[in-house]
Write an enzyme that holds these catalytic residues in place. Sequence first.
Site, PDB file in Angstrom:
ATOM      1  N   THR A  72     -12.151   3.775  -0.856  1.00  0.00           N
ATOM      2  CA  THR A  72     -12.761   3.029   0.236  1.00  0.00           C
ATOM      3  C   THR A  72     -13.076   3.888   1.458  1.00  0.00           C
ATOM      4  O   THR A  72     -13.953   3.559   2.246  1.00  0.00           O
ATOM      5  CB  THR A  72     -11.843   1.843   0.595  1.00  0.00           C
ATOM      6  OG1 THR A  72     -11.771   1.000  -0.545  1.00  0.00           O
ATOM      7  CG2 THR A  72     -12.329   1.071   1.785  1.00  0.00           C
ATOM      8  N   GLU A 111       0.848  -1.195   0.000  1.00  0.00           N
ATOM      9  CA  GLU A 111       0.000   0.000   0.000  1.00  0.00           C
ATOM     10  C   GLU A 111       0.878   1.237   0.000  1.00  0.00           C
ATOM     11  O   GLU A 111       1.780   1.360   0.809  1.00  0.00           O
ATOM     12  CB  GLU A 111      -0.927  -0.025   1.222  1.00  0.00           C
ATOM     13  CG  GLU A 111      -1.689   1.256   1.477  1.00  0.00           C
ATOM     14  CD  GLU A 111      -2.502   1.754   0.277  1.00  0.00           C
ATOM     15  OE1 GLU A 111      -3.315   0.981  -0.264  1.00  0.00           O
ATOM     16  OE2 GLU A 111      -2.290   2.915  -0.128  1.00  0.00           O
ATOM     17  N   ALA A 143     -21.172   4.237   1.182  1.00  0.00           N
ATOM     18  CA  ALA A 143     -21.311   3.196   2.199  1.00  0.00           C
ATOM     19  C   ALA A 143     -22.575   2.352   2.052  1.00  0.00           C
ATOM     20  O   ALA A 143     -23.074   1.791   3.018  1.00  0.00           O
ATOM     21  CB  ALA A 143     -21.253   3.814   3.599  1.00  0.00           C
ATOM     22  N   CYS A 176      -9.684  16.046  22.026  1.00  0.00           N
ATOM     23  CA  CYS A 176      -8.943  14.815  22.330  1.00  0.00           C
ATOM     24  C   CYS A 176      -7.649  14.638  21.552  1.00  0.00           C
ATOM     25  O   CYS A 176      -6.804  13.842  21.944  1.00  0.00           O
ATOM     26  CB  CYS A 176      -9.835  13.594  22.153  1.00  0.00           C
ATOM     27  SG  CYS A 176     -10.420  13.364  20.467  1.00  0.00           S
ATOM     28  N   VAL A 182       4.171   0.871  -5.443  1.00  0.00           N
ATOM     29  CA  VAL A 182       4.759   0.068  -6.526  1.00  0.00           C
ATOM     30  C   VAL A 182       4.977   0.986  -7.723  1.00  0.00           C
ATOM     31  O   VAL A 182       4.042   1.648  -8.185  1.00  0.00           O
ATOM     32  CB  VAL A 182       3.824  -1.092  -6.913  1.00  0.00           C
ATOM     33  CG1 VAL A 182       4.389  -1.867  -8.100  1.00  0.00           C
ATOM     34  CG2 VAL A 182       3.581  -2.001  -5.718  1.00  0.00           C
ATOM     35  N   ILE A 216     -12.960  -0.474 -10.541  1.00  0.00           N
ATOM     36  CA  ILE A 216     -13.946  -0.937  -9.550  1.00  0.00           C
ATOM     37  C   ILE A 216     -14.638   0.296  -8.953  1.00  0.00           C
ATOM     38  O   ILE A 216     -14.324   0.749  -7.857  1.00  0.00           O
ATOM     39  CB  ILE A 216     -13.291  -1.786  -8.445  1.00  0.00           C
ATOM     40  CG1 ILE A 216     -12.406  -2.881  -9.034  1.00  0.00           C
ATOM     41  CG2 ILE A 216     -14.361  -2.384  -7.536  1.00  0.00           C
ATOM     42  CD1 ILE A 216     -13.125  -3.977  -9.789  1.00  0.00           C
ATOM     43  N   GLU A 217     -15.559   0.839  -9.736  1.00  0.00           N
ATOM     44  CA  GLU A 217     -16.355   1.954  -9.211  1.00  0.00           C
ATOM     45  C   GLU A 217     -17.578   1.358  -8.511  1.00  0.00           C
ATOM     46  O   GLU A 217     -17.638   0.157  -8.283  1.00  0.00           O
ATOM     47  CB  GLU A 217     -16.730   2.902 -10.360  1.00  0.00           C
ATOM     48  CG  GLU A 217     -17.402   2.211 -11.521  1.00  0.00           C
ATOM     49  CD  GLU A 217     -17.806   3.186 -12.628  1.00  0.00           C
ATOM     50  OE1 GLU A 217     -18.260   4.286 -12.298  1.00  0.00           O
ATOM     51  OE2 GLU A 217     -17.680   2.829 -13.801  1.00  0.00           O
ATOM     52  N   HIS A 260     -25.523  -1.998  -2.146  1.00  0.00           N
ATOM     53  CA  HIS A 260     -26.616  -1.851  -3.098  1.00  0.00           C
ATOM     54  C   HIS A 260     -27.373  -3.161  -3.268  1.00  0.00           C
ATOM     55  O   HIS A 260     -26.778  -4.238  -3.272  1.00  0.00           O
ATOM     56  CB  HIS A 260     -26.066  -1.416  -4.460  1.00  0.00           C
ATOM     57  CG  HIS A 260     -25.580   0.006  -4.461  1.00  0.00           C
ATOM     58  ND1 HIS A 260     -26.440   1.069  -4.408  1.00  0.00           N
ATOM     59  CD2 HIS A 260     -24.334   0.526  -4.499  1.00  0.00           C
ATOM     60  CE1 HIS A 260     -25.735   2.194  -4.424  1.00  0.00           C
ATOM     61  NE2 HIS A 260     -24.442   1.896  -4.478  1.00  0.00           N
TER      62      HIS A 260
HETATM   63  C1  LIG Z   1     -18.189   8.890  -4.455  1.00  0.00           C
HETATM   64  C2  LIG Z   1     -18.233   7.394  -4.402  1.00  0.00           C
HETATM   65  C3  LIG Z   1     -19.369   6.744  -3.951  1.00  0.00           C
HETATM   66  C4  LIG Z   1     -19.436   5.356  -3.898  1.00  0.00           C
HETATM   67  N1  LIG Z   1     -20.518   4.747  -3.349  1.00  0.00           N
HETATM   68  C5  LIG Z   1     -20.546   3.392  -3.266  1.00  0.00           C
HETATM   69  C6  LIG Z   1     -21.616   2.726  -2.608  1.00  0.00           C
HETATM   70  O1  LIG Z   1     -22.492   3.357  -2.027  1.00  0.00           O
HETATM   71  N2  LIG Z   1     -21.667   1.378  -2.644  1.00  0.00           N
HETATM   72  C7  LIG Z   1     -20.705   0.658  -3.248  1.00  0.00           C
HETATM   73  O2  LIG Z   1     -20.815  -0.555  -3.283  1.00  0.00           O
HETATM   74  N3  LIG Z   1     -19.638   1.253  -3.819  1.00  0.00           N
HETATM   75  C8  LIG Z   1     -19.535   2.608  -3.825  1.00  0.00           C
HETATM   76  N4  LIG Z   1     -18.463   3.219  -4.388  1.00  0.00           N
HETATM   77  C9  LIG Z   1     -17.423   2.400  -4.949  1.00  0.00           C
HETATM   78  C10 LIG Z   1     -16.458   1.865  -3.903  1.00  0.00           C
HETATM   79  O3  LIG Z   1     -16.109   2.877  -2.990  1.00  0.00           O
HETATM   80  C11 LIG Z   1     -15.238   1.379  -4.594  1.00  0.00           C
HETATM   81  O4  LIG Z   1     -15.638   0.483  -5.585  1.00  0.00           O
HETATM   82  C12 LIG Z   1     -14.279   0.656  -3.680  1.00  0.00           C
HETATM   83  O5  LIG Z   1     -13.976   1.396  -2.543  1.00  0.00           O
HETATM   84  C13 LIG Z   1     -13.033   0.376  -4.461  1.00  0.00           C
HETATM   85  O6  LIG Z   1     -12.093  -0.254  -3.653  1.00  0.00           O
HETATM   86  P1  LIG Z   1     -10.670  -0.518  -4.204  1.00  0.00           P
HETATM   87  O7  LIG Z   1     -10.002  -1.314  -3.178  1.00  0.00           O
HETATM   88  O8  LIG Z   1     -10.768  -1.043  -5.580  1.00  0.00           O
HETATM   89  O9  LIG Z   1     -10.019   0.912  -4.402  1.00  0.00           O
HETATM   90  P2  LIG Z   1      -9.404   1.946  -3.360  1.00  0.00           P
HETATM   91  O10 LIG Z   1     -10.135   1.987  -2.112  1.00  0.00           O
HETATM   92  O11 LIG Z   1      -9.231   3.209  -4.112  1.00  0.00           O
HETATM   93  O12 LIG Z   1      -8.005   1.333  -3.019  1.00  0.00           O
HETATM   94  C14 LIG Z   1      -6.904   1.366  -3.890  1.00  0.00           C
HETATM   95  C15 LIG Z   1      -5.670   1.394  -3.063  1.00  0.00           C
HETATM   96  O13 LIG Z   1      -4.541   1.214  -3.880  1.00  0.00           O
HETATM   97  C16 LIG Z   1      -3.495   2.018  -3.425  1.00  0.00           C
HETATM   98  N5  LIG Z   1      -2.535   2.197  -4.510  1.00  0.00           N
HETATM   99  C17 LIG Z   1      -2.724   2.843  -5.670  1.00  0.00           C
HETATM  100  N6  LIG Z   1      -1.623   2.785  -6.429  1.00  0.00           N
HETATM  101  C18 LIG Z   1      -0.718   2.077  -5.742  1.00  0.00           C
HETATM  102  C19 LIG Z   1       0.626   1.677  -6.012  1.00  0.00           C
HETATM  103  N7  LIG Z   1       1.235   2.000  -7.134  1.00  0.00           N
HETATM  104  N8  LIG Z   1       1.287   0.964  -5.083  1.00  0.00           N
HETATM  105  C20 LIG Z   1       0.672   0.649  -3.912  1.00  0.00           C
HETATM  106  N9  LIG Z   1      -0.582   0.990  -3.616  1.00  0.00           N
HETATM  107  C21 LIG Z   1      -1.288   1.699  -4.522  1.00  0.00           C
HETATM  108  C22 LIG Z   1      -4.226   3.270  -3.011  1.00  0.00           C
HETATM  109  O14 LIG Z   1      -3.459   4.059  -2.120  1.00  0.00           O
HETATM  110  C23 LIG Z   1      -5.467   2.709  -2.376  1.00  0.00           C
HETATM  111  O15 LIG Z   1      -5.326   2.489  -0.988  1.00  0.00           O
HETATM  112  C24 LIG Z   1     -18.363   4.603  -4.396  1.00  0.00           C
HETATM  113  C25 LIG Z   1     -17.204   5.265  -4.811  1.00  0.00           C
HETATM  114  C26 LIG Z   1     -17.115   6.641  -4.785  1.00  0.00           C
HETATM  115  C27 LIG Z   1     -15.845   7.318  -5.131  1.00  0.00           C
END
Ligand SMILES: Cc1cc2nc3c(=O)[nH]c(=O)nc-3n(C[C@H](O)[C@H](O)[C@H](O)COP(=O)(O)OP(=O)(O)OC[C@H]3O[C@@H](n4cnc5c(N)ncnc54)[C@H](O)[C@@H]3O)c2cc1C
Lengths: 411, 477
Positions: free
Chosen positions: B41, B31, B46, B440, B172, B333-334, B49
């Site tokens: 995330t 990370e 939150a 705090c 990375v 992964i939106e 769905h």
């Molecule tokens: C506004 C908004 C609303 C949403 N609402 C919902 C909802 O209500 N319900 C739902 O199911 N989903 C929702 N989503 C979608 C959901 O939040 C995401 O699909 C999910 O959090 C994606 O997780 P992830 O682990 O793929 O990405 P992220 O949480 O973005 O994690 C990616 C991680 O990779 C790390 N990273 C990136 N590049 C590197 C690198 N080169 N080396 C090491 N680490 C790296 C980043 O620092 C990060 O920690 C929403 C998203 C958004 C933005």
Amino acid sequence: MKDLVIIGGGPAGMSAAIAAADSGIRDILVIERDAHLGGILQQCIHNGFGLHKFGEELTGPEYAWKYEQKLHDLNIDYKLNTMVLDLSEDKVITATNSEDGIFQIRAKAVILAMGCRERAKGALNIAGSRPAGIYSAGTAQKFVNMKGFLPGKNVVILGSGDIGLIMARRMTLEGAKVHAVCELMPYSGGLARNIQQCLHDFDIPLRLSHTVVEIHGKDRLEGVTIAQVDASRKPIEKTREYIPCDTLLLSVGLIPENELSKAAQVDISPITNGAVVDQDRQTSVPGIFACGNVLHVHDLVDFVSEEAEIAGKAAAEYINGSQSDALSIPVKTDGKIRYTVPQIITRKKDVTVYFRVSDVYKNVSVKVTSGDAVIVSKKKRKVAPGEMESITLKRDQLASVKELYFSLEGM
Amino acid sequence: MYDVAIIGAGVVGGMTARALSKYKLKICILEKENDVAMGATKANSAIVHAGFDAKEGSLKARLNVRGAEMMPTVCRELGVKYQNNGSLVVGFNEEDRAIINDLLARGKANGVAGLEILEQDALKRLEPNISGEAICALHAPTGSIVCPYDLTVAAIGNAMDNGAQLKRNFAVCRIESTENGYLLSSQTDSVEARFVINCAGVYSDAVANMVGDTSFRVHPRKGEYILLDKECGTLVSHTIFQTPSKMGKGILISPTVDGNLLLGPTSVDGEDKENKATTQEGFADIIEKAQKSIGAVPLGKTITSFCGLRAVGSTGDFIITSPKKGFINAAGIESPGLSASPAIAEYITQMLSQQGLTLTEKESYNPIRTSSHAFREMSLEEKNRLIKENPAYGRIICRCEGVTEGEILDALRRNPKATDLDGVKRRTRAQMGRCQGGFCSPYIIELLARELGVPYERVTKSGGASFINVAQTKGGQ
Ligand SMILES: Cc1cc2nc3c(=O)[nH]c(=O)nc-3n(C[C@H](O)[C@H](O)[C@H](O)COP(=O)(O)OP(=O)(O)OC[C@H]3O[C@@H](n4cnc5c(N)ncnc54)[C@H](O)[C@@H]3O)c2cc1C
Ligand SMILES: Cc1cc2nc3c(=O)[nH]c(=O)nc-3n(C[C@H](O)[C@H](O)[C@H](O)COP(=O)(O)OP(=O)(O)OC[C@H]3O[C@@H](n4cnc5c(N)ncnc54)[C@H](O)[C@@H]3O)c2cc1C
């Protein structure tokens, strides 16, 4: 079962305890969540406390110490590092600490003296990023005065409340550069004395009718954009100005801490955010009293102590069953006078009514009327929201009064 | 040499790590930030769905429905708050009604249970504070809410308890093929792994590029939010969506599992993957749209505002592919990525197995993690017994949220350890209440300094150079 439990061991809680003890109550417990008595005073190492009460300029801790000693002399019991978690309408207090765990006490009377907290940044909805380097002024004061650390070197202060003004001077004395104090309103909410001694004396610019509109920086704050605001307090686009800084301190208002009061079903005034009280500082729940910053925000600790004495004495009378209830005179205001404390008068005795105005007014008279009858009229060269005012009504003046109306009239 | 390296400690990387930690595998999570759950995330709606939104037959639809099915069990095992509050898509005119009817049909095709259309009276009965302009709604009783960062901290903590390793501040920046797999390097460190899973959120295209995969692009789409005080948490009980239309998706109003009220998100496409600034336009947009759903919005009760970036993939669907043997993308992964996350993890596990990774279950595997909320949920007697054993549980540090020193120390000592102020916040809720840490934070910094063995002024808000204090005072210690 305790006669009297006081929640909060700041100046309000201590004065109330002493007054109650002086009125003959012995079974008193003061509960304080911090590691020491004195409340917010312990971090106010500047002087300016006690001018009214003791006729000398004390620092916060010195002022607190006078009361602490008295508490010891009177053998008043207190618990430190103990947080009250809940208060019920029938005056059962739930609290927690490391030694006793979570425990309950029932009290005949309770005095609320929990003080206030600072309004946080969230409530302002300032656009931009969320880096480190943004603190409420009181938090910065704690870092500097209690912990011995400097939260930053190039500072902008938003809001000209007293804590912000005090911290402008304090940060300067520590070698930081305070670039500006921005105040949304066309006047400062702080004491005139503090504006002179904390800003003017150090050539710190006070930018009235200005606000912070954007925050910049990723890890640590890198700068803020400020702008002038128009009469409706909307930022004027073309006046935007970038100020590089690593610290933004917020002094944008204090909010009485009334979570426990609400839990006990005490009526809260939407204007003061504190309890609605009578001249004895008794709330809508019989036997629950409130004083100090939890009731309404004070600028001077002397008035806090004074108010707490009223509450402490009245709580003693309540416990002894010597309270006589007769009247019910609501105290109303015209809006220019924003609020009064007390908001209701229930007993026929001399009553000092404290009040604040909602804007700066010059050459006015404060009128207290009952129907068509003018009871008091007092001329004032200048009144400002930052300075609390008071008027004392004599027992006889309340004789046939049904309702009191406080208003401000131009001259 | 690791069997599996996971890039990104978001909910997708976290769930995947946990799913794999069940097997006899050497796993590491890389990370780039100082903590887990720092990307999309930590800033999303939150919502778990129900699954009526995604197009039939898409990976999004399939994994959403499956993920939502798995979520209650996952949350129970990990001690994460999950609340089945149901959701409503509210319509304000006949055009909206037509769209709502389409959503109903799509939901049925996706296999979502219990969907029904409510008319105005029934809607008002369910949500008395809803605007009088609302004429009908699609009711999805399976819609739920969860705390996304709590879920991710718990999933990664559980994976670590089962042997996985977490390397923080490991961005990375280069991936090379080796004889047995891949060498992943940051500026200062490197690890080798047989299999690599790219869960890098908005940067997942950049990471795919590192192995020569240029088949897709990911761009950030901003979503801003306003969070209101717990006093407003009961204004609505369901998650209230507006009907998506030509005019946009509208915004949602939802209680959170912790009892606050969430308004948002906006939706603005951008290019800058680091720009999470909130904007004046965003606030105005949220306020205007929220008013449409519930009339007056008690904005004076705002606690904070924030912004998340959606990782919008160029294909329109989740991109879960393997461009090279041993390398798997979980990209684009939106939404509904959070809802789908347990199913994405399951899907990736299957792909790994198909690519020849042997999955042998460990006897020692324990799917249970003690909840971060364990202390709060105890009875008075249990609490007092614990305080006797460990007095730190009797001392309240965060007065707004009532968080004890014991709970904070737990967050500092337990996998994955909090090492900065925001990390403590996400794990314990200390600093998340009305005063936002004003009272705090000076104490929490003390605990952090002590546990980390660093000077007070070296403690950060969120890693890197985000120092809280910059020097000692003249008279300082
Ligand atoms: C506004 C908004 C609303 C949403 N609402 C919902 C909802 O209500 N319900 C739902 O199911 N989903 C929702 N989503 C979608 C959901 O939040 C995401 O699909 C999910 O959090 C994606 O997780 P992830 O682990 O793929 O990405 P992220 O949480 O973005 O994690 C990616 C991680 O990779 C790390 N990273 C990136 N590049 C590197 C690198 N080169 N080396 C090491 N680490 C790296 C980043 O620092 C990060 O920690 C929403 C998203 C958004 C933005
Ligand atoms: C920065 C600053 C500068 C000031 N400068 C001046 C000045 O120059 N001159 C002047 O005269 N006045 C000044 N004042 C004003 C004055 O000090 C305050 O008005 C006064 O301290 C308020 O007293 P209080 O007892 O109501 O509240 P506090 O001092 O805040 O005390 C309340 C106490 O209650 C405790 N408490 C709260 N909730 C609980 C609970 N649930 N359980 C247990 N304990 C609880 C708190 O820990 C605290 O100790 C200043 C105030 C501030 C903040």
